[in-house]
Enzyme design. Structure first.
Site, PDB file in Angstrom:
ATOM      1  N   ASN A 112       4.988  -2.355  -3.770  1.00 32.41           N
ATOM      2  CA  ASN A 112       5.124  -2.066  -2.343  1.00 32.41           C
ATOM      3  C   ASN A 112       6.378  -1.243  -2.060  1.00 32.41           C
ATOM      4  O   ASN A 112       7.435  -1.486  -2.663  1.00 32.41           O
ATOM      5  CB  ASN A 112       5.175  -3.399  -1.573  1.00 32.41           C
ATOM      6  CG  ASN A 112       4.933  -3.209  -0.089  1.00 32.41           C
ATOM      7  OD1 ASN A 112       4.437  -2.172   0.340  1.00 32.41           O
ATOM      8  ND2 ASN A 112       5.283  -4.203   0.698  1.00 32.41           N
ATOM      9  N   GLY A 157      -3.493   2.777  12.383  1.00 32.49           N
ATOM     10  CA  GLY A 157      -2.688   1.719  11.780  1.00 32.49           C
ATOM     11  C   GLY A 157      -2.741   1.864  10.278  1.00 32.49           C
ATOM     12  O   GLY A 157      -2.940   2.949   9.750  1.00 32.49           O
ATOM     13  N   CYS A 211      -0.087   3.128   5.387  1.00 30.73           N
ATOM     14  CA  CYS A 211       0.398   4.435   4.924  1.00 30.73           C
ATOM     15  C   CYS A 211       0.824   5.417   6.011  1.00 30.73           C
ATOM     16  O   CYS A 211       1.890   6.018   5.912  1.00 30.73           O
ATOM     17  CB  CYS A 211      -0.669   5.096   4.062  1.00 30.73           C
ATOM     18  SG  CYS A 211      -0.888   4.287   2.474  1.00 30.73           S
TER      19      CYS A 211
END
Length: 472
Positions: free
Chosen positions: A94, A277, A280
């Site tokens: 992440n 949304g 990315c």
């Protein structure tokens, strides 16, 4: 220089990118052993669950894992063993937007990338190809190479590649089976080009050669940010036009249809909505803004920042329209929010428009029923608490109720807000919904999903994004 023949792959990170990507590689390359590792034991246990209750919902993913798991696809928490055995290592961790420190709110937090890179350098006793799969700022590969070279053991060589993903959640498996392109960036040295060929040979097991693009390392890193920024820009552009449509009497669907016929523009990503949304778009644009400012390009930074600002404006504008239509107050009124995922066919809620809408309704003292067919109750509470960190969860639960079905969510509500374009919302029994609601019953379609005329014939007052409220 002859490329290394890859027989064992390790993927560090079992999330939305690493899990599906490497599962498909294992399926398409039965001669390659693929091990996906993660320190999160609960996540790995879910990937290994006997009933295939995978930690990610993605159409087609379960079938891929069923075919490959235990054959040449493995999930483990033993990171060191997988690193040691692999020829090629994907770093797919992440990279959230930083919440504090230099670049807070804009720059990517590369802590997990650095930790993974240092672990590779510590554990590896033979040469490796290290592939940057996470979405990262330009020249991150340079930092990774510096760390690896500074900590490597004798006779250990590390070649760094950039191989960004271009997956769309909800269609990730079909995107992986038949990608528009596979982009691989490398240093333009004999060693870098050889490493690039090694990874190209993996993808060549099912991807046509003309779709495998080999470019420079920095071009590859920037291309990922640029692609997401361009797509988000289209969404913000059509959403900006939807505001004009509502004010002038034009229909955004008709406008989008007309301009999409222009071959220079095309029809994709011209669907007006309550806002984009996902993990990315916003993150990558803010990353681009930070990069532009760091390079002393303030006008470029301002240009891209406006894409995100327009997206936030669209969400605020929609929630205000709900309040205005419900006689300028929603205090004590029950509003059903259908959908919590950021888009249909995924369980991902990151940056979901529904979170902003519910927060706005909470601030107006409304009561909210929320239903989503894929998002867990635990995730909904987690997201709502993160959106309102100063409000205790018990207080949030006094205003928000999680429903088991769309019909249950709509019962005794004054209004229904469609926040995610799940197919089932189009097909629910709207007559039964109407019968169970307080009157007048309102529907606010934030996804251009339902047949407004059909709902009006039932008795609903329908407000659709991109169309004027005065049109009945």
């Amino acid at each position: 220089m002859a490329p290394v023949k890859v027989t064992k792959i390790c993927c560090i990170g079992a999330g939305y990118v690493g899990g599906p990507t490497c599962a498909v590689i294992a399926l398409k390359c039965p001669h390659i052993t693929v091990t996906i590792v993660d320190l999160n034991k609960a996540r790995v246990d879910a990937w290994n669950s006997p009933d295939f209750a995978l930690p990610i919902y993605e159409p087609g993913l379960e079938e891929v894992v069923r075919q490959a798991r235990g054959r040449n696809l493995f999930f483990s928490t033993d990171v060191d063993k997988a690193i040691e055995e692999a020829d090629l290592i994907f770093v797919s961790v992440n990279t959230p937007t930083k919440k504090s420190g230099v670049g807070a709110g804009f720059a990517a937090d590369l802590n997990y990338v650095e930790l993974a890179t240092r672990r590779i350098a510590t554990v590896a006793t033979s040469s490796k190809i290290v592939v940057e799969k996470s979405t990262v700022p330009c020249r991150t590969a340079e930092s990774m190479r510096t760390i690896l070279e500074a900590n490597s053991k004798p006779n250990c060589r590390f070649d760094i590649l950039s191989n960004p993903e271009f997956l769309a959640e909800g269609t990730a498996i079909s995107d992986l089976f038949s990608p528009d392109r596979v982009l691989i960036g490398s240093l333009q040295t004999p060693e870098g080009i050889s490493a690039c060929r090694s990874l190209s040979d993996v993808y060549a097991n099912w991807v046509p050669a003309e779709r495998i693009l080999n470019v420079g390392l920095w071009s590859s890193e920037l291309s990922k940010l640029a692609a997401n920024a361009m797509l988000a820009q289209r969404i913000s552009s059509i959403n900006a036009l939807s505001a004009i449509c509502e004010a002038t009497g034009a229909n955004i669907d008709e406008v989008a249809h007309a301009i999409g016929y222009d071959s220079r523009i095309g029809p994709k990503f011209l669907k007006a909505s309550v806002g984009f949304g996902g993990s990315c778009f916003q993150k990558d644009i803010l990353n681009l803004v930070y990069l532009s400012e760091s390079l002393h390009l303030p006008e470029v930074a301002a240009y891209w920042r406006q894409v995100v600002e327009m997206n936030e404006y669209q969400k605020r504008r929609f929630s205000k329209r709900v309040v205005d239509t419900l006689f300028n107050t929603i205090t004590g009124k029950r509003i059903a929010v259908l959908g919590f995922a950021f888009k249909a066919d995924t369980g991902d809620t990151r940056e979901s428009a529904a979170i902003t809408l519910i927060k706005d309704f909470q601030s107006e003292k409304a009561l909210v029923n929320v239903y989503d067919p894929q998002v867990s109750e635990e995730q909904i509470w987690l997201d709502l608490q993160e959106a309102s960190p100063l409000t205790p969860l018990d207080s949030i639960k006094k205003q928000v109720t999680i429903s088991k079905s769309a019909l249950e969510a709509c019962k005794n509500a004054e209004a229904v807000v469609i926040a995610t374009e799940w197919k089932e919302f189009k097909e629910i029994d709207w007559e039964a919904v109407y019968a169970g609601m307080n009157k007048p019953a309102f529907v606010f379609d934030g996804r251009l999903l339902v047949d407004a005329e059909k709902l009006r014939s039932i008795g609903f007052k329908v407000t659709t994004i991109g169309r004027p409220s005065s049109v009945l």
